[in-house]
Design a protein around this motif. Sequence first.
Motif, mmCIF file in Angstrom:
data_model
loop_
_atom_site.group_PDB
_atom_site.id
_atom_site.type_symbol
_atom_site.label_atom_id
_atom_site.label_comp_id
_atom_site.label_asym_id
_atom_site.label_seq_id
_atom_site.Cartn_x
_atom_site.Cartn_y
_atom_site.Cartn_z
ATOM 1 N N THR A 268 -1.785 3.070 -3.966
ATOM 2 C CA THR A 268 -2.670 4.219 -3.791
ATOM 3 C C THR A 268 -2.260 5.025 -2.565
ATOM 4 O OG1 THR A 268 -4.436 2.915 -4.756
ATOM 5 C CG2 THR A 268 -5.067 4.936 -3.638
ATOM 6 N N VAL A 271 0.700 7.067 -3.523
ATOM 7 C CA VAL A 271 0.360 8.211 -4.380
ATOM 8 C C VAL A 271 -0.305 9.304 -3.555
ATOM 9 C CG1 VAL A 271 -1.043 8.967 -6.312
ATOM 10 C CG2 VAL A 271 0.152 6.809 -6.444
ATOM 11 N N LEU A 272 -1.245 8.890 -2.682
ATOM 12 C CA LEU A 272 -1.922 9.887 -1.844
ATOM 13 C C LEU A 272 -0.924 10.595 -0.939
ATOM 14 C CD1 LEU A 272 -5.216 8.059 -0.825
ATOM 15 C CD2 LEU A 272 -4.974 10.096 -2.233
ATOM 16 N N ASN A 275 1.147 12.926 -2.931
ATOM 17 C CA ASN A 275 0.408 14.138 -3.284
ATOM 18 C C ASN A 275 0.336 15.106 -2.116
ATOM 19 O OD1 ASN A 275 -0.360 14.113 -6.007
ATOM 20 N ND2 ASN A 275 -1.777 12.448 -5.596
ATOM 21 N N LEU B 152 -5.779 8.168 -9.187
ATOM 22 C CA LEU B 152 -5.066 7.763 -7.969
ATOM 23 C C LEU B 152 -4.928 6.259 -7.838
ATOM 24 C CD1 LEU B 152 -6.551 10.199 -5.323
ATOM 25 C CD2 LEU B 152 -4.424 10.371 -6.597
ATOM 26 N N PHE B 153 -5.829 5.527 -8.439
ATOM 27 C CA PHE B 153 -5.704 4.077 -8.293
ATOM 28 C C PHE B 153 -5.913 3.423 -9.639
ATOM 29 C CE2 PHE B 153 -10.143 5.039 -7.873
ATOM 30 C CZ PHE B 153 -10.743 4.059 -8.637
ATOM 31 N N ASN B 154 -5.491 2.198 -9.699
ATOM 32 C CA ASN B 154 -5.626 1.435 -10.924
ATOM 33 C C ASN B 154 -6.249 0.110 -10.524
ATOM 34 O OD1 ASN B 154 -5.228 -0.150 -13.151
ATOM 35 N ND2 ASN B 154 -3.234 0.762 -13.618
#
Lengths: 292, 321
Positions: A268, A271-272, A275, B152-154
């Motif tokens: 996460t 990904v953040l 982004n 955004l998360f899994n």
Amino acid sequence: MLLLVLPGFLYFVVFHYVPLTGYVIAFKDYQPYLGYADSPWAGIANFQAAFAEPAFWSALVNTLEIAGIQLVFFFPVPIGLALLLNSVLSSKLRRFVQSVVYLPHFIGWVVIVSIFQQILGGAGVLPNLMDDAGMPSYDMMTDPGAFPWLLALQLIWKDAGWGTIIFLAALLTIDKQQYEAAAIDGAGSWRRLWHVTLPGIVPVVILLLILNLGQILTVGFEQIVLQRDAVGPDSGEVLDTYVYYHGIKGGDWGVSAAVGLVKAVIGTALVLGANKVAHFFGQDGIYRGADR
Amino acid sequence: MALTAETGGATRTPAPDPAPAPRSRPPKRNLRPPWMEAPTRSGTALKALALILVVAAVGYPFLGVIGTSFASQEDIVRSNGLVLVPDHPSLEAYRTIFTGGVVLRGLLVSVAVTTLGTVCSLLATIGMAFGLSRPGVTGSRFLLMTALFTMLFNPGIIPNFLLVNGLGLYDTYASLVLPTMVSAFNLVVLRSFFMGLPQELFDSARVDGAGDFRILVRIVLPLSKAVLAVISLFYAVTYWNAFFNAMLYLDDADKWPLPMVLRTFVLQGRGMESVASGESPAPLQAAQMAVLVVAVIPILLVYPFLQRYFTKGVLTGAVKG
């Protein structure tokens, strides 16, 4: 109006937010028959156990290796294919090729792995041909060293065509007059490719590259779980399959939940972060696009 | 920009006659803008070769699988395992896989799960997308963010498994649908499409006395056929190919959908004993390929009808997502 929203909203809460509480077992010595609440606390023992295990590190290294190879060898293919398609003048021919190359995206991994087995596997076409040619037959499907390459090859077959969509759309936004102007100034087709086409798609390329980097810990679970046993866990285990085999199959709930949590948190964050960076570059891309 | 003239100072290479390049059609005059050089023969040939290779790389496995499923043992041996055109075509392989019962049951499960799942997914996605697409719904921003954050998360495998277990869904067909019912991506695609519909439509319908639900059914949905077709395809394909949920949540092999059956038959080579031992007249590989064909045919059938909407669907999501 809210009534219409409700089912979807409930779905997201129940299947995406509620499970997060399940990570509590990463800090517990989870016993299925005791349940969440009554299993004894274990502090960070699960994390220590995971980090002490060579299998975890090997899974991490495999994940990064597979993701890295995919980034270097899969990522450019759709760009090249999009450039090729874009250079086809006949729209009929182009649309035909597009329909063909989009198709594998809709085929499930089980089918794709089966097809590859039929072609590259032990009794498949390639080993048979090599046999006929007097070469020692080679089974790529069971060669641990070739595993990341096999995965990349399968990914290319499945998704390279589909990946062209976004680049083709970016190519369409390039102003045709730029090509004309460049040609009149004496730029040949290669120079036009270099000075007009590539700058036109660079923002999209950077954006996708960054978003891909954010996904680096997630390599296709279905694809790998189907083939892990053929090459063995030493080279076939990735973080997700580690969690599956050690937790759900092996009953080592606490430790694999800890691994899953570490992966989820780092993933996460990546990904953040991606982004954020993409936003930065993305702004730039939109700005330049509007400027023309 | 005149497209007809062949003139223009930019034609650097003295245009060679673009007529007979082998293996590729000469480009029609009017396709090429006047400033573009006439393609060289070798360039055209290389491009054609590249395209042929790409199409063959995708097409050959498909045709091979279909051909092999109709082939006899000699055909398979002679062509090294993948037959393009069988010399002795037979339906034996299909008869074999459908008499076993396992493939047929898997097929039925897959069809049912795909149909019901797609319907559920569509209803939930349409409702949520519509509700969040119009201004002035209380809390819509919060609701939307709740959905978007899930991109955004899994939650990961273990918590999902514990949840499905805790809800009593383990080893039920519902476990194949509910955990993946709404895709945030599809939601965003549909919502941005709905947002693009002109507000005047809604205003006039409301003046005429239509409620939210009636507006949705009578006005919004008929205008959204194309995007709904794409989203249905995405959902249907996901359910049809889904194998992860079944592997995780189904214990009882009788409930397995087709991809799980496929895995045991083709990849693990189990469950095909009657074929392998020679009791059945069909060659093992033909039977395996026949199962593959059964798994792929539905996709091949709907694909041509929906293909033209892809770009639209994918790009709407990409811009907004």
